[in-house]
Design a protein around this motif. Structure first.
Motif, PDB file in Angstrom:
ATOM      1  N   THR A  70       0.834  -1.198   0.000  1.00  0.00           N
ATOM      2  CA  THR A  70       0.000   0.000   0.000  1.00  0.00           C
ATOM      3  C   THR A  70       0.871   1.251   0.000  1.00  0.00           C
ATOM      4  OG1 THR A  70      -1.534  -1.282   1.341  1.00  0.00           O
ATOM      5  CG2 THR A  70      -1.987   1.061   1.133  1.00  0.00           C
ATOM      6  N   ALA A  71       1.924   1.218   0.813  1.00  0.00           N
ATOM      7  CA  ALA A  71       2.816   2.376   0.889  1.00  0.00           C
ATOM      8  C   ALA A  71       3.487   2.650  -0.455  1.00  0.00           C
ATOM      9  CB  ALA A  71       3.872   2.142   1.965  1.00  0.00           C
ATOM     10  N   LEU A  72       3.710   1.578  -1.222  1.00  0.00           N
ATOM     11  CA  LEU A  72       4.335   1.744  -2.538  1.00  0.00           C
ATOM     12  C   LEU A  72       3.315   2.083  -3.618  1.00  0.00           C
ATOM     13  CD1 LEU A  72       6.812  -1.282  -2.467  1.00  0.00           C
ATOM     14  CD2 LEU A  72       7.382   1.136  -2.256  1.00  0.00           C
ATOM     15  N   GLY A  73       2.067   2.227  -3.195  1.00  0.00           N
ATOM     16  CA  GLY A  73       1.034   2.552  -4.171  1.00  0.00           C
ATOM     17  C   GLY A  73       0.543   1.350  -4.956  1.00  0.00           C
ATOM     18  N   LEU A  74       0.842   0.153  -4.446  1.00  0.00           N
ATOM     19  CA  LEU A  74       0.424  -1.054  -5.155  1.00  0.00           C
ATOM     20  C   LEU A  74      -0.754  -1.709  -4.444  1.00  0.00           C
ATOM     21  CD1 LEU A  74       3.998  -2.482  -5.771  1.00  0.00           C
ATOM     22  CD2 LEU A  74       2.477  -1.513  -7.496  1.00  0.00           C
ATOM     23  N   GLU A  75      -1.699  -0.864  -4.043  1.00  0.00           N
ATOM     24  CA  GLU A  75      -2.805  -1.361  -3.243  1.00  0.00           C
ATOM     25  C   GLU A  75      -3.581  -2.463  -3.968  1.00  0.00           C
ATOM     26  OE1 GLU A  75      -4.702   1.882  -1.431  1.00  0.00           O
ATOM     27  OE2 GLU A  75      -5.809   0.635  -0.009  1.00  0.00           O
ATOM     28  N   SER A  76      -3.589  -2.380  -5.293  1.00  0.00           N
ATOM     29  CA  SER A  76      -4.350  -3.375  -6.052  1.00  0.00           C
ATOM     30  C   SER A  76      -3.780  -4.779  -5.883  1.00  0.00           C
ATOM     31  CB  SER A  76      -4.351  -2.998  -7.533  1.00  0.00           C
ATOM     32  OG  SER A  76      -3.006  -2.915  -7.990  1.00  0.00           O
ATOM     33  N   LEU A  77      -2.514  -4.871  -5.482  1.00  0.00           N
ATOM     34  CA  LEU A  77      -1.890  -6.185  -5.338  1.00  0.00           C
ATOM     35  C   LEU A  77      -2.138  -6.796  -3.969  1.00  0.00           C
ATOM     36  CD1 LEU A  77       1.595  -5.676  -7.023  1.00  0.00           C
ATOM     37  CD2 LEU A  77      -0.454  -6.715  -7.986  1.00  0.00           C
ATOM     38  N   THR A  78      -2.612  -5.975  -3.004  1.00  0.00           N
ATOM     39  CA  THR A  78      -2.779  -6.526  -1.655  1.00  0.00           C
ATOM     40  C   THR A  78      -3.858  -7.594  -1.652  1.00  0.00           C
ATOM     41  OG1 THR A  78      -4.417  -4.876  -1.084  1.00  0.00           O
ATOM     42  CG2 THR A  78      -2.125  -4.355  -0.560  1.00  0.00           C
ATOM     43  N   ARG A  79      -3.627  -8.608  -0.858  1.00  0.00           N
ATOM     44  CA  ARG A  79      -4.600  -9.688  -0.716  1.00  0.00           C
ATOM     45  C   ARG A  79      -4.304 -10.421   0.585  1.00  0.00           C
ATOM     46  NH1 ARG A  79      -4.264 -11.802  -5.829  1.00  0.00           N
ATOM     47  NH2 ARG A  79      -2.995 -10.048  -6.435  1.00  0.00           N
ATOM     48  N   ALA A  80      -5.203 -11.332   0.967  1.00  0.00           N
ATOM     49  CA  ALA A  80      -4.946 -12.187   2.125  1.00  0.00           C
ATOM     50  C   ALA A  80      -4.088 -13.335   1.617  1.00  0.00           C
ATOM     51  CB  ALA A  80      -6.249 -12.699   2.699  1.00  0.00           C
ATOM     52  N   TRP A  81      -2.776 -13.147   1.694  1.00  0.00           N
ATOM     53  CA  TRP A  81      -1.854 -14.035   0.981  1.00  0.00           C
ATOM     54  C   TRP A  81      -2.057 -15.504   1.307  1.00  0.00           C
ATOM     55  CZ3 TRP A  81       0.847 -12.038  -2.914  1.00  0.00           C
ATOM     56  CH2 TRP A  81       0.937 -10.631  -2.960  1.00  0.00           C
ATOM     57  N   LEU A  82      -2.133 -15.828   2.588  1.00  0.00           N
ATOM     58  CA  LEU A  82      -2.225 -17.249   2.950  1.00  0.00           C
ATOM     59  C   LEU A  82      -3.641 -17.789   2.782  1.00  0.00           C
ATOM     60  CD1 LEU A  82       0.102 -17.314   6.081  1.00  0.00           C
ATOM     61  CD2 LEU A  82       0.606 -18.111   3.774  1.00  0.00           C
ATOM     62  N   GLY A  83      -4.605 -16.917   2.523  1.00  0.00           N
ATOM     63  CA  GLY A  83      -5.974 -17.375   2.317  1.00  0.00           C
ATOM     64  C   GLY A  83      -6.350 -17.396   0.843  1.00  0.00           C
ATOM     65  N   ASP A  84      -5.378 -17.094  -0.023  1.00  0.00           N
ATOM     66  CA  ASP A  84      -5.648 -16.973  -1.449  1.00  0.00           C
ATOM     67  C   ASP A  84      -5.229 -18.272  -2.149  1.00  0.00           C
ATOM     68  OD1 ASP A  84      -5.785 -14.375  -3.626  1.00  0.00           O
ATOM     69  OD2 ASP A  84      -4.954 -16.279  -4.316  1.00  0.00           O
ATOM     70  N   PHE A  85      -6.152 -18.838  -2.906  1.00  0.00           N
ATOM     71  CA  PHE A  85      -5.874 -20.146  -3.499  1.00  0.00           C
ATOM     72  C   PHE A  85      -4.681 -20.123  -4.454  1.00  0.00           C
ATOM     73  CE2 PHE A  85      -9.838 -21.152  -1.629  1.00  0.00           C
ATOM     74  CZ  PHE A  85      -9.827 -22.517  -1.462  1.00  0.00           C
ATOM     75  N   THR A  86      -4.492 -19.011  -5.174  1.00  0.00           N
ATOM     76  CA  THR A  86      -3.387 -18.935  -6.129  1.00  0.00           C
ATOM     77  C   THR A  86      -2.071 -18.621  -5.432  1.00  0.00           C
ATOM     78  OG1 THR A  86      -5.032 -17.949  -7.554  1.00  0.00           O
ATOM     79  CG2 THR A  86      -2.759 -17.964  -8.357  1.00  0.00           C
ATOM     80  N   TRP A  87      -2.139 -17.762  -4.414  1.00  0.00           N
ATOM     81  CA  TRP A  87      -0.909 -17.205  -3.860  1.00  0.00           C
ATOM     82  C   TRP A  87      -0.423 -17.877  -2.588  1.00  0.00           C
ATOM     83  CZ3 TRP A  87       2.246 -14.277  -6.545  1.00  0.00           C
ATOM     84  CH2 TRP A  87       1.722 -13.667  -7.693  1.00  0.00           C
ATOM     85  N   ALA A  88      -1.234 -18.742  -2.001  1.00  0.00           N
ATOM     86  CA  ALA A  88      -0.830 -19.345  -0.719  1.00  0.00           C
ATOM     87  C   ALA A  88       0.455 -20.161  -0.857  1.00  0.00           C
ATOM     88  CB  ALA A  88      -1.960 -20.204  -0.162  1.00  0.00           C
ATOM     89  N   LEU A  89       0.542 -20.985  -1.905  1.00  0.00           N
ATOM     90  CA  LEU A  89       1.731 -21.838  -2.043  1.00  0.00           C
ATOM     91  C   LEU A  89       3.003 -21.014  -2.290  1.00  0.00           C
ATOM     92  CD1 LEU A  89       2.595 -24.794  -1.911  1.00  0.00           C
ATOM     93  CD2 LEU A  89       2.285 -24.947  -4.371  1.00  0.00           C
ATOM     94  N   PRO A  90       2.983 -20.059  -3.243  1.00  0.00           N
ATOM     95  CA  PRO A  90       4.176 -19.205  -3.365  1.00  0.00           C
ATOM     96  C   PRO A  90       4.496 -18.450  -2.076  1.00  0.00           C
ATOM     97  CG  PRO A  90       2.754 -18.924  -5.270  1.00  0.00           C
ATOM     98  CD  PRO A  90       2.005 -19.784  -4.298  1.00  0.00           C
ATOM     99  N   ALA A  91       3.458 -18.001  -1.363  1.00  0.00           N
ATOM    100  CA  ALA A  91       3.702 -17.253  -0.126  1.00  0.00           C
ATOM    101  C   ALA A  91       4.404 -18.132   0.905  1.00  0.00           C
ATOM    102  CB  ALA A  91       2.376 -16.733   0.448  1.00  0.00           C
ATOM    103  N   VAL A  92       3.959 -19.384   1.008  1.00  0.00           N
ATOM    104  CA  VAL A  92       4.622 -20.320   1.913  1.00  0.00           C
ATOM    105  C   VAL A  92       6.048 -20.570   1.425  1.00  0.00           C
ATOM    106  CG1 VAL A  92       4.642 -22.726   2.689  1.00  0.00           C
ATOM    107  CG2 VAL A  92       2.519 -21.441   2.742  1.00  0.00           C
ATOM    108  N   GLY A  93       6.189 -20.675   0.101  1.00  0.00           N
ATOM    109  CA  GLY A  93       7.510 -20.915  -0.470  1.00  0.00           C
ATOM    110  C   GLY A  93       8.491 -19.807  -0.135  1.00  0.00           C
ATOM    111  N   ILE A  94       8.002 -18.554  -0.136  1.00  0.00           N
ATOM    112  CA  ILE A  94       8.885 -17.423   0.164  1.00  0.00           C
ATOM    113  C   ILE A  94       9.444 -17.536   1.581  1.00  0.00           C
ATOM    114  CG2 ILE A  94       8.969 -14.904   0.465  1.00  0.00           C
ATOM    115  CD1 ILE A  94       8.824 -15.578  -2.425  1.00  0.00           C
ATOM    116  N   ILE A  95       8.636 -18.068   2.493  1.00  0.00           N
ATOM    117  CA  ILE A  95       9.146 -18.277   3.863  1.00  0.00           C
ATOM    118  C   ILE A  95      10.353 -19.209   3.791  1.00  0.00           C
ATOM    119  CG2 ILE A  95       8.593 -18.988   6.213  1.00  0.00           C
ATOM    120  CD1 ILE A  95       5.650 -18.598   5.586  1.00  0.00           C
ATOM    121  N   GLY A  96      10.234 -20.250   2.966  1.00  0.00           N
ATOM    122  CA  GLY A  96      11.340 -21.185   2.798  1.00  0.00           C
ATOM    123  C   GLY A  96      12.553 -20.504   2.169  1.00  0.00           C
TER     124      GLY A  96
END
Lengths: 453, 324
Positions: free
Chosen positions: B173-199
């Motif tokens: 949001t601070a970078l002005g990319l509000e459209s990209l914000t989502r509930a990362w771990l609750g999103d069917f498309t993005w949950a796996l990559p989000a978990v992967g980034i932790i790794g």
């Protein structure tokens, strides 16, 4: 120096081969895991029981989950005060670990004398639990309302009816919390009398920029509103039978699809929080405590917390029936269902503790710890701080009890159904990736698959 | 360049030590009386290895063997087990969710292995250039910090950062990319990559440390000669750093691929396999089957299949990085 690598050491392939051969040999040589045969049948159904307990010093072991420690400790203190010769040594495991450790505790050669019973059927399948029928007759537990004991009965591997195997220390209760201030804001003077009325109120809340119903589905909280609707749609008996794995029980029917469709349409109408699948129970609590949500489908376990964080601002009512004046029902199971392992050496004393659980004194202790009391309708009602949300919860429990509407949680139907079906399938439906029809059909398929094995 | 042998170094050292000590032992024994104690000396070596061998047999071999044994039974962990033949294995390959979880584990390799190794290569090459000792040490410590934190704890921290109002969305949001914000771990498309980034975050530190150690072993005169010949940084990287780090990269890839395929803590603490079945992995399935569903046989079968998959992936990689 590198020649060292060529020294006569077994190559990796040889080592692997040896391991492989050993494993195969191990499989061939060893017999099946587990005991050679089921044993312990001899004393699992005592007939000569006594309600007068020994006066000699005796020590009982008790096993339960950490979350129940406060309640259990108070009950133990009160019981041992009445029977000074009895000492009860409790062991508590973290709640999420009890599911894994309880079967091992129950199967051990020296099990506890009082144990948290998680599945009556798996306890009876191996004759590990004492049949309490003789004690029930001797103590007169048969007088207790049927819906309070049905969950702890089993016959031929099916729970819900038959012989008694456990007794509760108190009950949980589920329904809808509501924010009194926001209720006033949307013009709600009395709790809604029907589901339609509830929907209307949630719509008004949304129009006021609020969340109609605080549902968090990261851990499967979305199943709550569904089952609250299902209980009255299908009727408490049919839902209970499904949870108890009765032959031919199904939730793949019109009533169940209707309940799921209602939840789906609430979600699609934007009455639930955004990002519902990313919210966990703590986030839901925070959302409700921030005065941003009107209704909150949850249970008695949150009452003490809500009384502390929002004193006097929260009310509670059972999920309204489809039409005004209909019967009410709720998910409500035991705080702890205590059973006596077959191998216990102190069954009479343990049974005396079970009897104590429905005494006036124990009922007051249950309520003081936020649980609904077990016992006869004729017993005096425990005292509760007036105006507290717990008073509302207890009132709702009395209403549900009067309608014989106590239903076990659908998540407890089989060991794996919560992880393998309810949580992921509800997440799929609330993300719009599956239909209500698919939701109930998939859960039913997992249920049948797991029971078949 | 023959001294740069990171991958086999521990093995070599162990071999050398044991061979040397054996020789020393034989020599000493020989002095005391070679003829009578010659055969005893051979067994003395095994005697020294015995404690380790016993531990290995009890805590490694025995569990493996029992897991293989259990996998051929239908067993709830308590009552009598019934032989199940190959049913448990058939289910692993026919039940779509079990199969999907294996595929997810392979997708995680991108995040647990490729990204960390690439990042580590970049970081290690840059840190090599840092002349200041203090700065280099600070950079090393910073990079290694995630490795010290238990995976479960960092998963919880990341769960907060990924929450709808968490740090990730605040940053976007601070970078002005509000459209990209989502509930990362609750999103069917993005949950796996989000978990992967932790790794990725967890593994980058380890890889960086290993690669920096490897770079340290490369003869500095090679870089000097290359720059005298007019090679630029990228040419030096390709001609000196990369070949010099072959063994270390092999170690990084091996360790992180095992971490990806056998991942448990990060997924269990952040998503439990959800939303839906989007981040389900074999490690979590093994746990859930055994401990919440009491299906010990099915759980063991999946565990055995997982082990075989890990071996099947790792062994060729080992061979590739060992070849000269």
């Amino acid at each position: 120096m590198h020649n060292a690598r060529r020294s006569p050491h077994p190559s990796r392939r040889t080592v692997l081969g040896v391991i492989g051969a050993l494993s195969v040999a191990g499989v061939a040589a060893c017999s099946a895991p587990g005991p050679a045969s089921t044993s312990g049948a001899a004393d699992s159904t005592p007939t000569a029981v006594s309600t007068s307990i020994t006066t000699a010093p005796v020590t009982l072991k008790l096993y339960d989950g950490q979350g129940l420690k406060a309640l259990d400790d108070a009950l133990i203190a009160a019981f041992t005060k009445k029977h000074p010769n009895v000492t009860i040594t409790p062991t508590y495991d973290p709640d999420n670990v009890t599911t894994q450790n309880q079967p091992r505790q129950l199967a051990s050669a020296t099990p506890p004398d009082l144990i948290r019973v998680i599945s009556v059927t798996s306890g009876t399948k191996n004759n590990l639990l004492t049949n309490l029928d003789a004690y029930a007759t001797a103590y007169g537990w048969d007088q207790i309302p049927a819906s309070q004991l049905a969950q702890f009965r089993a016959k031929d591997g099916v729970a819900g009816s038959g012989s008694l195997f456990a007794k509760a220390s108190g009950f949980t209760m589920t329904g809808l919390y509501y924010n009194k201030k926001l209720a006033q804001q949307v013009g709600m003077t009395t709790p809604p009398a029907s589901v339609d009325e509830l929907t209307t109120l949630m719509g008004k809340a949304k129009a006021a920029g609020l969340t109609g119903m605080v549902v968090a589905n990261k851990e499967g909280g979305g199943v709550f509103p569904y089952q609250l609707l299902l209980n009255t749609a299908m009727g408490p008996d049919k839902v209970s039978q499904w949870v108890f794995n009765a032959q031919g029980a199904t939730i793949n029917n019109a009533e169940s699809v209707a309940a799921a469709t209602q939840v789906d349409s609430w979600n699609k109408a934007g009455l639930f929080p955004q990002a519902i699948n990313a919210l966990d129970a703590n986030a839901a609590d925070a959302l409700f405590a921030a005065n941003k949500g009107l209704f909150f489908p949850w249970g008695n376990w949150d009452a003490a917390n809500l009384d502390k964080t929002m004193p006097g601002q929260v009310g509670f009512f059972p999920m309204p029936p489809a039409t005004p004046g209909g019967k009410v029902a709720a998910m409500s199971d035991a705080a702890t269902a205590f059973g006596i392992p077959s191998k216990s050496q102190n069954k009479d004393v343990a049974a005396a503790f079970l009897d104590f659980l429905s005494s006036d004194e124990a009922r007051q202790i249950a309520v003081d710890n936020g649980f609904m009391p077990t016992g006869l309708a004729s017993q005096p009602a425990p005292t509760i701080k007036p105006g507290s949300v717990l008073a509302d919860v207890t009132k709702a429990f009395a209403a549900v009890s009067a309608d014989n509407g106590q239903v076990p949680f659908v998540q407890n139907a089989t060991a794996g159904i919560s992880n393998q079906a309810w949580t992921p399938e509800s997440q799929l439906m609330l993300a719009g990736k599956s239909t209500p029809e698919q939701f109930v059909a998939n859960v039913q398929a997992t249920y049948e698959d797991e029971l078949k094995r | 360049m023959s001294t740069v042998d990171g991958l086999t170094a521990p093995v070599d050292v162990a071999d050398e030590v044991s061979t040397a000590s054996r020789r020393r032992l034989a020599r000493r024994r020989g002095g005391a009386g070679r003829s009578s104690l010659g055969s005893g000396a051979r067994w003395a070596g095994w005697l020294f290895a015995l404690p380790a061998l016993v531990m290995y047999a009890v805590f490694e071999l025995y569990p493996i063997i029992t897991a293989v044994q259990y996998s051929f039974f239908d067993w709830d962990g308590v009552s009598v087990a019934t032989p199940a033949g190959l049913d448990n294995y058939t289910r692993v390959f026919t039940e779509p969710q079990l199969l999907a979880s294996i595929i997810h584990a392979f997708i995680l390799i991108i995040f647990f292995t490729f990204l960390p190794v690439l990042l580590a290569l970049v970081v290690a090459s840059i840190v090599r250039e840092i002349r200041s000792k203090a700065l280099g040490a600070t950079a090393r410590t910073m990079m290694f910090l995630p490795q010290i934190i238990p995976g479960a704890a960092s998963a919880i921290a990341w769960t907060w950062m990924y929450s709808p109002n968490g740090a990730v969305n605040q940053l976007l949001t601070a970078l002005g990319l509000e459209s990209l914000t989502r509930a990362w771990l609750g999103d069917f498309t993005w949950a796996l990559p989000a978990v992967g980034i932790i790794g990725t975050w967890l593994a980058t530190g380890l890889c960086t440390l290993l690669l920096m150690a490897g770079i340290g072993k490369i003869d500095a005169s090679l870089y000097e000669a290359a720059s005298l010949d007019g090679a630029n940084r990228i040419q030096q990287f390709r001609a000196i750093t990369l070949p010099g780090l072959r063994q270390e990269i092999g170690v990084c890839i091996t360790i992180t691929i095992i971490a990806a395929l056998a991942s448990f803590d990060v997924v269990f603490m952040s998503t439990q396999g959800g939303p839906g079945y989007a981040t389900q992995v074999p490690g979590v399935q093994v746990y859930q089957l055994a401990f919440t569903e009491n299906r010990i046989g099915q759980s063991s079968a999946l565990a055995v299949v997982l082990s075989i998959i890990v071996l099947a992936v790792i062994l060729p990689i080992q061979r590739f990085f060992r070849e000269k």
